[in-house]
Write an enzyme that holds these catalytic residues in place. Sequence first.
Site, short mmCIF file in Angstrom:
data_model
loop_
_atom_site.label_atom_id
_atom_site.label_comp_id
_atom_site.label_asym_id
_atom_site.label_seq_id
_atom_site.Cartn_x
_atom_site.Cartn_y
_atom_site.Cartn_z
N ASP A 258 3.85 12.49 -26.59
CA ASP A 258 3.00 11.50 -26.16
C ASP A 258 3.28 10.08 -26.98
OD1 ASP A 258 0.97 10.12 -25.41
OD2 ASP A 258 -0.68 10.97 -26.31
N ASP B 293 -2.04 9.46 -19.11
CA ASP B 293 -3.47 9.67 -19.59
C ASP B 293 -3.94 8.25 -19.66
OD1 ASP B 293 -5.27 9.36 -21.90
OD2 ASP B 293 -4.10 10.07 -23.52
MG MG Z 1 -2.40 10.54 -25.02
#
Ligand code: MG
Length: 369
Positions: free
Chosen positions: A189, A239
């Site tokens: 991420d 996200d």
């Molecule tokens: Mg994230």
Amino acid sequence: MKLVEVVLYEVEMKMKTPFTTSLGTMQNKKFIVLEVKDEDGVIGWGEGVAFEEPSYTEETLKTSLHMLEDFLIPALLGKEIVHPDDVYELLRPIRRNQMAKASIEGAVWDIYAQKQNKSLAQVLGGSRPKIEVGISIGLQPTDAALIATIQRFLDEGYKRIKVKIKPGKDIELLRTIRTAYPDIPLMADANSSYTLEDLALLKQLDEFNLMMIEQPLAYDDFLDHAKLQKHINTPICLDESITSLDDARKAIEVGGCGVVNIKIARVGGISEAKRIHDYCAEKNIPVWCGGMLEAGIGRAQNVALTSLANFTMPGDTAASSRYWDEDLIKPEVMVNDGYITVPTTLGLGYEVNRKTLEKYTINKRVFSI
Ligand code: MG
């Protein structure tokens, strides 16, 4: 139902270990707990998860307090609510502020589930009796610390490892992990820390057989992610960019998103999270449930949401004990061999421990009609 009272708690809890991403480090978490009562005296609980700084999204703890006190609570108190989906509609005239909206909407879902004599997972249509759990590991000071942390969580049974990366802590870091663990389910991420100028570097991610790369580019972008996806095989997961069903549709239509991380707070509540889940299921886009370093109430909502059928990838909903010495709910969220059992008791499925809540409350206000 009609909401007649909202108790707003500002809470501060210390995390077991600091959590570091490309956005910064957190040790103490201040957040909001909402205790909402309807005209029959049924109580529902919600959690406001916005951080103190506007680094993940534009919302903060203080903007959430402002929105709740001045707009959201007044917009809902005394209104006729037939189904929790009505909350999204009642709040639609108020733009964005998804985390603040989600905090009160979650409490309405809790009340609704109790009044239906069902668990939250059941009223959502969840079908999994237990959910697979992954772990999100913040940036570590050394490679040795990183490997030791990964090993500890693998030993605890977590089903996939997610690591945070940022420029300067990416390719070599992933190579270190893959050398030690050639086959574990692994993802990274980036929390929006790259641009298309980093294309050559991002192409190198393909050699690590990652499940996905999460949010490599700007927090509000779909188009550049679509361009990037044409050059890399690793699926891109979004996200930060997905704040609504409409965002998910656009991102998928332009080809900028092969996997969606669904966070209840980021999309304005459980209703919209479910709509995104349903849309992605139709489009054969897998989803998983992300985390906001939640305490027990938010964590319980994540467990219920993840019981829906298209949550086919392990999420970030770890055990309470991964973050907290003492959580606000009883029992705490427990992980056994990489799984959390979805509770079947009414509403949230976990009881709020009022003693613990009072202990960590630093401020409290009551709103009623
Ligand atoms: Mg994230």
